[in-house]
Design an enzyme around this catalytic site. Structure first.
Site, PDB file in Angstrom:
ATOM      1  N   HIS A   1      -8.387  63.410 -27.167  1.00 17.00           N
ATOM      2  CA  HIS A   1      -8.039  62.042 -26.747  1.00 17.00           C
ATOM      3  C   HIS A   1      -8.595  61.798 -25.340  1.00 17.00           C
ATOM      4  O   HIS A   1      -8.598  62.707 -24.496  1.00 17.00           O
ATOM      5  CB  HIS A   1      -6.516  61.857 -26.754  1.00 17.00           C
ATOM      6  CG  HIS A   1      -6.111  60.424 -26.583  1.00 17.00           C
ATOM      7  ND1 HIS A   1      -6.082  59.827 -25.344  1.00 17.00           N
ATOM      8  CD2 HIS A   1      -5.763  59.481 -27.476  1.00 17.00           C
ATOM      9  CE1 HIS A   1      -5.714  58.563 -25.495  1.00 17.00           C
ATOM     10  NE2 HIS A   1      -5.512  58.323 -26.783  1.00 17.00           N
TER      11      HIS A   1
ATOM     12  N   GLU B   1     -12.551  55.635 -30.361  1.00  8.42           N
ATOM     13  CA  GLU B   1     -11.715  54.897 -29.416  1.00  8.42           C
ATOM     14  C   GLU B   1     -12.519  54.615 -28.157  1.00  8.42           C
ATOM     15  O   GLU B   1     -12.579  55.473 -27.251  1.00  8.42           O
ATOM     16  CB  GLU B   1     -10.494  55.722 -29.019  1.00  8.42           C
ATOM     17  CG  GLU B   1      -9.580  56.082 -30.156  1.00  8.42           C
ATOM     18  CD  GLU B   1      -8.157  56.330 -29.648  1.00  8.42           C
ATOM     19  OE1 GLU B   1      -7.267  55.576 -30.053  1.00  8.42           O
ATOM     20  OE2 GLU B   1      -7.960  57.230 -28.832  1.00  8.42           O
TER      21      GLU B   1
HETATM   22  P1  PGA Z   1      -3.322  51.617 -27.371  1.00  2.58           P
HETATM   23  O1  PGA Z   1      -3.734  53.175 -27.306  1.00  2.58           O
HETATM   24  O2  PGA Z   1      -3.111  51.278 -28.825  1.00  2.58           O
HETATM   25  O3  PGA Z   1      -2.082  51.525 -26.562  1.00  2.58           O
HETATM   26  O4  PGA Z   1      -4.481  50.845 -26.764  1.00  2.58           O
HETATM   27  C1  PGA Z   1      -4.573  53.723 -28.248  1.00  2.58           C
HETATM   28  C2  PGA Z   1      -4.759  55.192 -28.021  1.00  2.58           C
HETATM   29  O5  PGA Z   1      -4.762  55.658 -26.867  1.00  2.58           O
HETATM   30  O6  PGA Z   1      -4.910  55.948 -28.994  1.00  2.58           O
END
Ligand code: PGA
Length: 258
Positions: A102, A172
């Site tokens: 992440h 992401e």
């Molecule tokens: P968020 O976070 O939905 O709060 O933007 C997504 C993530 O960090 O996986």
């Protein structure tokens, strides 16, 4: 694109402050998920803080929910590694999946090498590895494309074909995490195609049918359907809105319609 159920992962991050609250949230999600009709239900995975994992598994009982962790130790086996929790310990405590790489871990210093090592440890422990990739920013010259290719290649180094069924890729873009707006479905569509193209290069055409590609970053009930349908992804990684039971279940319901 992978046929079958959409995959909806909730990343609770460092929330909530007490298990009582977590339990309330979990039971709210459980109730909402039970109301979804079979065909309309995606696969839900909840990743609470490690400390709550065993209680969460117990409180959920026999449901369609499964659990994951937000990271695994880079160390194998057992031993003198103060503060570490191994992938196998997580597996033995009821986790079925692990988020790995992440951006909030990478920002804390996690390298591509470590991400790769953790993926191997997770797979070895029988966990599904939900591998996060994403560029920090976008320049008009398109250098983020090469960045994503490298990140994905390094993450999957020496991951064999036989293990692909236990891999999911979560794209992401770092600039969309915690942001007000998600990426547009149009831009996401380009990226989901691009990521599948890299997977084909690394493995074979078959790989894209096996590895789900998820999107994460500011997902909400307002944008979930468009993101999954027009962004052509197999599921979502949800941060903030996984802390709201009604929103999280609704995101899953909408994703399953796409
Ligand atoms: P968020 O976070 O939905 O709060 O933007 C997504 C993530 O960090 O996986």
């Amino acid at each position: 694109m992978k046929k079958g159920k959409k995959l909806i992962v909730g990343n609770w991050k460092m929330n909530p402050a007490r298990w009582d609250e977590g339990k309330g949230l979990l039971l709210g999600i459980r109730k909402g998920v039970m109301r979804l009709k079979g065909g309309k239900a995606p696969e839900f995975v909840i990743c609470p803080p490690n400390l709550y994992l065993r209680d969460a598994v117990k409180a959920a009982g026999k449901t369609k929910l499964s659990f994951g962790v937000q990271d695994v130790s880079p160390f194998d086996g057992t031993g003198s590694k103060t503060g570490s929790i191994s992938a196998l310990m997580h597996r033995n405590s009821g986790a079925k999946s692990a988020i790995i790489g992440h951006s909030e871990r990478r920002q804390a210093g996690e390298s591509d090498d470590e991400v790769n090592r953790k993926i191997h440890l997770a797979l070895g422990a029988g966990l599904r590895a939900i591998v996060c990739i994403g560029e920090k920013e976008r320049h008009a010259n398109g250098d983020y494309l090469e960045f994503i290719r490298t990140q994905l290649r390094l993450a999957l180094e020496k991951v064999e074909r036989k293990d692909l069924a236990n891999i999911a890729i979560a794209y992401e873009p770092v600039w969309a995490i915690g942001a007000k707006e998600a990426m547009t479905p149009h831009d996401l569509h380009q990226m989901s195609l691009y990521i599948r193209k890299i997977l084909i290069e690394l493995y074979s055409a078959e790989a894209t049918g096996i590895i789900p590609v998820l999107y994460g970053g500011a997902v909400s009930p307002e944008n979930a359907l468009g993101i999954v349908r027009d962004g052509a992804v197999d599921g979502l990684l949800v941060g903030r809105d996984s802390l709201n039971a009604a929103n999280f279940v609704e995101i899953g319901r909408l994703a399953a319609m796409a």
